[in-house]
Design an enzyme around this catalytic site. Structure first.
Site, PDB file in Angstrom:
ATOM      1  N   ARG A  32      41.756  41.734  47.464  1.00 55.39           N
ATOM      2  CA  ARG A  32      41.286  41.363  46.114  1.00 55.39           C
ATOM      3  C   ARG A  32      39.959  40.601  46.342  1.00 55.39           C
ATOM      4  O   ARG A  32      39.613  39.705  45.473  1.00 55.39           O
ATOM      5  CB  ARG A  32      42.184  40.701  45.378  1.00 55.39           C
ATOM      6  CG  ARG A  32      43.393  41.387  44.956  1.00 55.39           C
ATOM      7  CD  ARG A  32      43.196  42.324  43.918  1.00 55.39           C
ATOM      8  NE  ARG A  32      44.545  43.284  43.600  1.00 55.39           N
ATOM      9  CZ  ARG A  32      45.212  42.520  42.490  1.00 55.39           C
ATOM     10  NH1 ARG A  32      44.615  41.904  41.360  1.00 55.39           N
ATOM     11  NH2 ARG A  32      46.397  43.352  42.151  1.00 55.39           N
ATOM     12  N   ARG A  36      37.921  39.064  39.782  1.00 51.64           N
ATOM     13  CA  ARG A  36      37.460  38.167  38.652  1.00 51.64           C
ATOM     14  C   ARG A  36      37.220  36.796  38.986  1.00 51.64           C
ATOM     15  O   ARG A  36      36.538  35.956  38.362  1.00 51.64           O
ATOM     16  CB  ARG A  36      38.432  37.982  37.456  1.00 51.64           C
ATOM     17  CG  ARG A  36      38.528  39.207  36.536  1.00 51.64           C
ATOM     18  CD  ARG A  36      39.772  39.331  35.674  1.00 51.64           C
ATOM     19  NE  ARG A  36      40.951  39.479  36.628  1.00 51.64           N
ATOM     20  CZ  ARG A  36      42.379  39.217  35.977  1.00 51.64           C
ATOM     21  NH1 ARG A  36      42.470  39.021  34.652  1.00 51.64           N
ATOM     22  NH2 ARG A  36      42.955  39.527  36.696  1.00 51.64           N
ATOM     23  N   ARG A  45      32.304  43.371  34.226  1.00 52.25           N
ATOM     24  CA  ARG A  45      33.535  43.742  33.655  1.00 52.25           C
ATOM     25  C   ARG A  45      33.667  43.366  32.187  1.00 52.25           C
ATOM     26  O   ARG A  45      34.228  43.852  31.472  1.00 52.25           O
ATOM     27  CB  ARG A  45      34.691  43.001  34.185  1.00 52.25           C
ATOM     28  CG  ARG A  45      35.479  43.880  35.405  1.00 52.25           C
ATOM     29  CD  ARG A  45      36.338  44.922  35.060  1.00 52.25           C
ATOM     30  NE  ARG A  45      37.659  44.563  34.530  1.00 52.25           N
ATOM     31  CZ  ARG A  45      37.986  44.676  33.107  1.00 52.25           C
ATOM     32  NH1 ARG A  45      37.167  45.323  32.394  1.00 52.25           N
ATOM     33  NH2 ARG A  45      39.101  44.417  32.919  1.00 52.25           N
ATOM     34  N   ASP A  83      42.248  50.801  42.470  1.00 52.28           N
ATOM     35  CA  ASP A  83      43.446  50.335  42.156  1.00 52.28           C
ATOM     36  C   ASP A  83      44.625  51.179  42.532  1.00 52.28           C
ATOM     37  O   ASP A  83      44.434  52.436  42.807  1.00 52.28           O
ATOM     38  CB  ASP A  83      43.637  50.042  40.552  1.00 52.28           C
ATOM     39  CG  ASP A  83      44.797  49.066  40.502  1.00 52.28           C
ATOM     40  OD1 ASP A  83      44.431  47.878  40.459  1.00 52.28           O
ATOM     41  OD2 ASP A  83      45.994  49.269  40.030  1.00 52.28           O
ATOM     42  N   TYR A 164      56.257  50.774  39.514  1.00 50.60           N
ATOM     43  CA  TYR A 164      55.301  50.781  38.371  1.00 50.60           C
ATOM     44  C   TYR A 164      55.493  51.766  37.349  1.00 50.60           C
ATOM     45  O   TYR A 164      55.285  51.525  36.277  1.00 50.60           O
ATOM     46  CB  TYR A 164      53.719  50.804  38.627  1.00 50.60           C
ATOM     47  CG  TYR A 164      53.274  49.268  39.263  1.00 50.60           C
ATOM     48  CD1 TYR A 164      53.017  48.404  38.301  1.00 50.60           C
ATOM     49  CD2 TYR A 164      53.012  48.982  40.500  1.00 50.60           C
ATOM     50  CE1 TYR A 164      52.576  47.047  38.507  1.00 50.60           C
ATOM     51  CE2 TYR A 164      52.808  47.711  40.903  1.00 50.60           C
ATOM     52  CZ  TYR A 164      52.372  46.607  39.894  1.00 50.60           C
ATOM     53  OH  TYR A 164      51.866  45.363  40.169  1.00 50.60           O
TER      54      TYR A 164
HETATM   55  O1  1CP Z   1      38.583  43.695  46.109  1.00 45.26           O
HETATM   56  C1  1CP Z   1      39.747  44.677  46.417  1.00 45.26           C
HETATM   57  O2  1CP Z   1      40.814  44.028  46.979  1.00 45.26           O
HETATM   58  C2  1CP Z   1      39.640  45.898  45.668  1.00 45.26           C
HETATM   59  C3  1CP Z   1      40.386  46.383  44.713  1.00 45.26           C
HETATM   60  C4  1CP Z   1      41.910  46.326  44.250  1.00 45.26           C
HETATM   61  C5  1CP Z   1      43.025  46.631  44.933  1.00 45.26           C
HETATM   62  C6  1CP Z   1      43.079  46.780  46.569  1.00 45.26           C
HETATM   63  C7  1CP Z   1      42.310  46.260  43.034  1.00 45.26           C
HETATM   64  C8  1CP Z   1      41.416  45.649  41.935  1.00 45.26           C
HETATM   65  N1  1CP Z   1      43.620  46.056  42.989  1.00 45.26           N
HETATM   66  C9  1CP Z   1      43.990  46.570  44.265  1.00 45.26           C
HETATM   67  C10 1CP Z   1      45.486  46.764  44.669  1.00 45.26           C
HETATM   68  C11 1CP Z   1      46.632  46.688  43.597  1.00 45.26           C
HETATM   69  N2  1CP Z   1      46.759  46.651  42.087  1.00 45.26           N
HETATM   70  C12 1CP Z   1      47.828  46.164  44.150  1.00 45.26           C
HETATM   71  C13 1CP Z   1      48.328  45.996  45.527  1.00 45.26           C
HETATM   72  C14 1CP Z   1      47.726  44.623  45.899  1.00 45.26           C
HETATM   73  C15 1CP Z   1      48.509  43.388  45.201  1.00 45.26           C
HETATM   74  O3  1CP Z   1      49.779  43.231  45.482  1.00 45.26           O
HETATM   75  O4  1CP Z   1      47.868  42.717  44.679  1.00 45.26           O
HETATM   76  C16 1CP Z   1      48.527  45.828  42.873  1.00 45.26           C
HETATM   77  C17 1CP Z   1      50.167  45.634  42.804  1.00 45.26           C
HETATM   78  C18 1CP Z   1      47.779  46.217  41.850  1.00 45.26           C
HETATM   79  C19 1CP Z   1      48.255  46.499  40.391  1.00 45.26           C
HETATM   80  C20 1CP Z   1      47.522  45.487  39.626  1.00 45.26           C
HETATM   81  N3  1CP Z   1      46.121  45.858  39.174  1.00 45.26           N
HETATM   82  C21 1CP Z   1      47.862  44.404  39.000  1.00 45.26           C
HETATM   83  C22 1CP Z   1      49.019  43.648  39.205  1.00 45.26           C
HETATM   84  C23 1CP Z   1      49.770  43.683  38.093  1.00 45.26           C
HETATM   85  C24 1CP Z   1      51.199  43.067  38.160  1.00 45.26           C
HETATM   86  O5  1CP Z   1      51.429  41.919  37.803  1.00 45.26           O
HETATM   87  O6  1CP Z   1      52.125  43.778  38.883  1.00 45.26           O
HETATM   88  C25 1CP Z   1      46.810  43.915  38.284  1.00 45.26           C
HETATM   89  C26 1CP Z   1      46.478  42.612  37.547  1.00 45.26           C
HETATM   90  C27 1CP Z   1      45.612  45.049  38.440  1.00 45.26           C
HETATM   91  C28 1CP Z   1      44.269  44.865  37.814  1.00 45.26           C
HETATM   92  C29 1CP Z   1      43.274  44.891  39.080  1.00 45.26           C
HETATM   93  N4  1CP Z   1      42.890  45.479  39.998  1.00 45.26           N
HETATM   94  C30 1CP Z   1      41.953  45.167  40.678  1.00 45.26           C
HETATM   95  C31 1CP Z   1      41.385  44.020  39.929  1.00 45.26           C
HETATM   96  C32 1CP Z   1      40.300  43.314  40.465  1.00 45.26           C
HETATM   97  C33 1CP Z   1      42.225  43.908  38.924  1.00 45.26           C
HETATM   98  C34 1CP Z   1      42.225  42.822  37.812  1.00 45.26           C
HETATM   99  C35 1CP Z   1      41.821  43.315  36.617  1.00 45.26           C
HETATM  100  C36 1CP Z   1      40.282  43.151  35.947  1.00 45.26           C
HETATM  101  O7  1CP Z   1      39.413  42.955  36.575  1.00 45.26           O
HETATM  102  O8  1CP Z   1      40.274  43.120  34.789  1.00 45.26           O
END
Ligand code: 1CP
Length: 367
Positions: A32, A36, A45, A83, A164
């Site tokens: 990540r 943000r 965003r 994602d 999910y």
């Molecule tokens: O820089 C990077 O790492 C690139 C992008 C990336 C990756 C590899 C994002 C962007 N998401 C992910 C993987 C991801 N997404 C995972 C696996 C890694 C981990 O465990 O963190 C998971 C579980 C998700 C699902 C997800 N997407 C969540 C988790 C929700 C939960 O509580 O179960 C969330 C909050 C997101 C949104 C998201 N994805 C990525 C970003 C930057 C964000 C934030 C949202 C935004 O910008 O508004």
């Protein structure tokens, strides 16, 4: 490897570690790392929906490169902005990203009959077509990176994605997803197989489009007992590595089984084709290294581990970050090491504190 012509790579440190070579220092990147916590990301965003960024190659490339720009010469890898939930979308499910809340599925899978609604069995279905926007983003990003660092593609693990798809979003207990496993084991295996099939096509497509390494995120690994993990997650992730390595023997593939038991981590290292295993911060790398180094030597496979500073450590003062990063580097002694956090960056992290971590890795990981 991709057949597309890309600019020559100027920093191959992480690829050399993944080949089992000894290097001048440990490479470093962060899960990540685009997100943000970066004001430049929040700016993009503020104007665009999350999945719009994923689906627009110019925007996805821009936010992927933002951390590389800010931490130039400190980061050794990039990861495509996307994602894990693009696979459920590609299988026909609606997924929304609710600001401040996270992902939401308006119509989750409740019973096995809901699996009939998934698109992957419909005539003419092509996961490649559904996910071609990610391939376009990868190809453009790799060009714009201009060889500064290699680029990761990624996917969620079948078990984490199934969780999910049933929970309909984040969850503390995974009560719905786990109940589904216990009530409908056969349907669960069918769903896991179908997600695995799509994931394999998708990961191969990412490599063809320009991804130089792959990572599988099993974020919910720790929610299953070791025995249940070996039934419902491990075999599917093992098959993914088998098929990707057969198709692309030169492309390293990493797995991040967050919260997995030590025996599972060791099994990934000893019995699968994963090039490296990513550890969360609850694992002491020395225990794994002491336990399996000799066994790895006997099978002729280098032990390569990634991780694992507790991400909340970045809330500490910079001198504490420096000291704890030094301890972390030492804890990976006698294994190939890719420095990373034990999980992703958080929205309220201070970018300057990430910089302190990256600088400390550069300082302390020299062999
Ligand atoms: O820089 C990077 O790492 C690139 C992008 C990336 C990756 C590899 C994002 C962007 N998401 C992910 C993987 C991801 N997404 C995972 C696996 C890694 C981990 O465990 O963190 C998971 C579980 C998700 C699902 C997800 N997407 C969540 C988790 C929700 C939960 O509580 O179960 C969330 C909050 C997101 C949104 C998201 N994805 C990525 C970003 C930057 C964000 C934030 C949202 C935004 O910008 O508004």
């Amino acid at each position: 490897m991709s057949k597309i012509d890309f600019p020559p790579l100027k920093n191959d440190l992480i690829l050399r570690v993944l080949k089992g070579e000894k290097t001048e220092r440990a490479p470093v990147w962060c899960m990540r790392q685009a997100g943000r916590y970066l004001p430049e990301f929040r700016k993009v965003r503020a104007e665009q929906d999350f999945f719009k960024v994923c689906r627009t190659p110019e925007l996805a490339a821009e936010v992927t490169i933002q951390p590389i720009r800010r931490y130039s010469n400190l980061l050794d890898a990039s990861i495509i902005f996307s994602d894990i939930l693009v696979i459920p979308q590609a299988m026909g499910m609606e997924v929304l990203m609710i600001p401040g809340k996270g992902p939401h599925f308006p119509d989750p899978i409740v019973s096995p009959s809901d699996m009939d609604k998934l698109a992957d069995k419909s005539p003419g279905y092509s996961a490649d077509t559904e996910l071609s926007y990610v391939y376009d983003a990868l190809t453009l990003t790799r060009r714009l990176l201009d060889g500064q660092v290699p680029l990761f593609g990624f996917a969620g693990s079948p078990w984490t994605l199934m969780a999910y798809m049933i929970e309909g979003g984040g969850s503390k207990t995974l009560a719905k997803a786990k109940s589904f496993l216990w009530k409908h084991p056969e349907a669960s295996h069918e769903l896991l197989t179908r997600i695995t099939d799509v994931a394999i096509t998708y990961l191969k497509g990412q490599v063809s489009a320009g991804a130089q390494m792959l990572q599988l995120f099993d974020s919910w690994a720790g929610e299953l007992s070791p025995a249940d993990y070996l039934e419902f997650s491990y075999p599917y992730l093992k098959r993914i590595a088998d098929e990707l390595v057969t198709a692309f023997p030169e492309t390293p593939i990493l797995v991040f089984p967050k919260g997995a038991h030590q025996q599972i981590i060791e099994k990934y290292a000893l019995e699968t084709k994963y090039t490296a295993i990513s550890l969360d911060w609850t694992i002491d790398p020395q225990i794994i290294i002491n336990n399996i180094s000799d066994k790895m030597k006997a099978i002729g496979k280098p032990l390569i581990l990634q991780g694992n500073l507790d991400p909340t450590m970045l809330f500490a003062d910079k001198d504490v970050i420096d000291k704890r990063t030094r301890d972390m580097c030492i804890s990976f002694k006698n294994a190939g090491h890719i420095a990373n956090l034990g999980h992703g960056m958080m929205p309220d992290h201070d970018p300057e504190h990430l910089k302190a971590y990256l600088e400390a890795v550069h300082k302390y990981s020299k062999i």
